[in-house]
Design a protein around this motif. Structure first.
Motif, PDB file in Angstrom:
ATOM      1  N   GLN A 405      -8.495  -9.497  -0.844  1.00  0.00           N
ATOM      2  CA  GLN A 405      -8.879 -10.403  -1.923  1.00  0.00           C
ATOM      3  C   GLN A 405      -7.820 -10.541  -3.012  1.00  0.00           C
ATOM      4  O   GLN A 405      -8.010 -11.297  -3.963  1.00  0.00           O
ATOM      5  CB  GLN A 405     -10.197  -9.921  -2.559  1.00  0.00           C
ATOM      6  N   GLN A 407      -3.329  -9.987  -4.105  1.00  0.00           N
ATOM      7  CA  GLN A 407      -2.015 -10.585  -3.899  1.00  0.00           C
ATOM      8  C   GLN A 407      -1.568 -10.518  -2.449  1.00  0.00           C
ATOM      9  O   GLN A 407      -0.939 -11.453  -1.933  1.00  0.00           O
ATOM     10  CB  GLN A 407      -1.001  -9.882  -4.799  1.00  0.00           C
ATOM     11  N   GLN A 410      -3.208 -13.295  -0.489  1.00  0.00           N
ATOM     12  CA  GLN A 410      -2.614 -14.592  -0.780  1.00  0.00           C
ATOM     13  C   GLN A 410      -1.263 -14.751  -0.098  1.00  0.00           C
ATOM     14  O   GLN A 410      -0.952 -15.809   0.473  1.00  0.00           O
ATOM     15  CB  GLN A 410      -2.451 -14.765  -2.303  1.00  0.00           C
ATOM     16  N   LYS A 413      -1.785 -15.369   3.601  1.00  0.00           N
ATOM     17  CA  LYS A 413      -2.232 -16.739   3.869  1.00  0.00           C
ATOM     18  C   LYS A 413      -1.059 -17.721   3.792  1.00  0.00           C
ATOM     19  O   LYS A 413      -0.997 -18.693   4.554  1.00  0.00           O
ATOM     20  CB  LYS A 413      -3.326 -17.123   2.874  1.00  0.00           C
ATOM     21  N   GLN A 414      -0.153 -17.473   2.877  1.00  0.00           N
ATOM     22  CA  GLN A 414       1.031 -18.331   2.782  1.00  0.00           C
ATOM     23  C   GLN A 414       1.883 -18.212   4.035  1.00  0.00           C
ATOM     24  O   GLN A 414       2.407 -19.212   4.551  1.00  0.00           O
ATOM     25  CB  GLN A 414       1.833 -17.960   1.538  1.00  0.00           C
TER      26      GLN A 414
END
Length: 426
Positions: A405, A407, A410, A413-414
């Motif tokens: 949930q 950094q 994220q 996901k990038q």
């Protein structure tokens, strides 16, 4: 209307198929989990669940042998003596104990030094044995399934996983398979039938009264989050004290074995001051008092140099200072002292990444993942596989890391958006 009738019929069939007599209370109980599944669930999740909560206490391995001996003695007189019971001591300061389905039970070091004798230990273990024997965990999982609540695998529960937060990782990274939230009646049943097991094994039932008195007193001064979690899973109450006292008064006396118990916990009592220093070091580190944290870890290690957790804490302090050579040395020492705990490997692997030692970093990150999969290890393994041209392996790691949930999630996901843009867009 027809659809509603069909659904109700289906649910009725499921309910009837899942009804069985509780082996402890004799009451009718609904469960979608078979005895064989209980055992498999406990077996599968016992290791990861331990990893999340500090790993096994190994400075004095005789302590676990002692606890297991008492636990097996009690299990033999339980209502399900044929479960594959296991009892371990976890390297965790929180005064807690827990049971997974199938008889996999753990008691924290932090609870053992709070107890006075073997009878009080028997009260703890008997209580947890009832949770397993009465299928309390399996009942919770059935309720979660019916309500549509997902049950996560233990290895996927670590949320504290941003790279910069490695320095704050410690004994207690998540709830694992599920966070037990036993209801009032389940706790009362575990107290009641646990006392029966104690008496059958020859222990003084008064110890069960004293145990609950300790927890009620402890709950009055709770101030930290981990204490809130502890009392959410095992809510103490004066009602439990009173009911235990009422039951104990109707039973005879039994053994206490105080001297034997005190001899068994001699090492952890001797080292308690060092563990307290380690806790203070972790708090100082969280408060960004780096120099104070480092001094405290030095003191703890001087008092007990064989405790891997202390070297891990010092490694985390050095990481905060970006002294990666020193952090690697401390994590390496932790791995040597306790090769069965994931956090030493994880810290060592991340330190080696900073030292540009990719091959060694990959090896240690993989070892940490074998013990407990974490998003932070998965993300960096994904990067290493991507750099080596192993696109499919990299995607697998990033998919796992993307569940985080913070950094790390994220960033994962990038990476996935670049590696599989069509899938990500959907």
């Amino acid at each position: 209307m027809i659809r509603t009738f069909g659904l109700l019929t289906f649910l009725s069939i499921v309910f009837l198929a899942g009804c069985a007599e509780n082996p402890v209370t004799g009451e009718s109980q609904f469960s979608l989990i078979s005895p064989a599944q209980e055992v498999e669930i406990g077996k599968k999740n016992y290791g990861p669940y331990q990893q999340q909560q500090g790993g096994r206490y190994i400075v004095d391995p005789d302590l676990t042998l002692y606890v297991n001996q008492i636990g097996q003695k009690l299990a033999k007189v339980s209502d399900r003596p044929n479960l594959p019971y296991e009892f371990v001591v976890l390297n965790n300061d929180v005064p807690n104990a827990w049971a997974l389905p199938g008889g996999k039970i753990a008691v924290n070091r932090g609870l053992l030094w709070m107890l006075e004798d073997e009878a009080q230990l028997a009260a703890v273990l008997s209580h947890e044995i009832v949770h397993a024997a009465a299928k309390h965990g399996a009942t919770q999982m059935t309720q979660a399934t019916l309500l549509g609540i997902g049950v996560s695998a233990a290895g996927m529960a670590s949320q504290n996983s941003e790279y910069g937060q490695l320095i704050s990782m410690g004994a207690g990274l998540g709830a694992g398979l599920y966070q037990a939230r036993y209801g009032r009646q389940q706790e009362l049943d575990s107290d009641f039938y646990g006392i029966n097991y104690m008496v059958k094994a020859g222990y003084d039932p008064q110890a069960a009264v004293e145990l609950q008195e300790k927890f009620v007193e402890l709950s009055k001064g709770q101030q930290s989050n981990w204490m809130s979690d502890l009392f959410a899973s095992h809510p103490p109450s004066q009602e439990r004290v009173d009911k235990n006292r009422q039951k104990a008064q109707s039973l005879g006396k039994g053994v206490r074995n105080k001297e034997l118990y005190q001899a068994a916990i001699k090492q952890i009592r001797k080292d308690r001051a060092a563990y307290d220093l380690n806790q203070k070091a972790r708090k100082a580190l969280a408060d960004n008092n780096i120099n104070s944290a480092l001094a405290l870890t030095h003191q703890a290690i001087k008092m007990q140099g064989n405790e891997a957790l202390f070297h891990i804490t010092r490694g985390q302090v050095y990481m905060a200072q970006k002294q990666f050579d020193n952090s690697a040395k401390n994590f390496s020492k932790a791995v040597a002292l306790n090769p069965e705990y994931f956090l030493g490997y994880l810290g060592l692997g991340l330190s080696q990444l900073e030292q540009k030692s990719s091959t060694n970093a990959k090896s240690n990150l993989e070892k940490s993942t074998q013990l407990l999969p974490t998003p932070i290890a998965a993300f960096h393994l994904g990067e290493l596989e991507l750099a080596a041209g192993n696109r499919d392996k990299a995607i697998g790691y990033f998919q796992f890391a993307a569940q985080d949930q913070g950094q790390i999630g994220q960033a994962a996901k990038q990476q996935l958006a670049q590696l599989q843009p069509a899938t990500t867009a959907q």
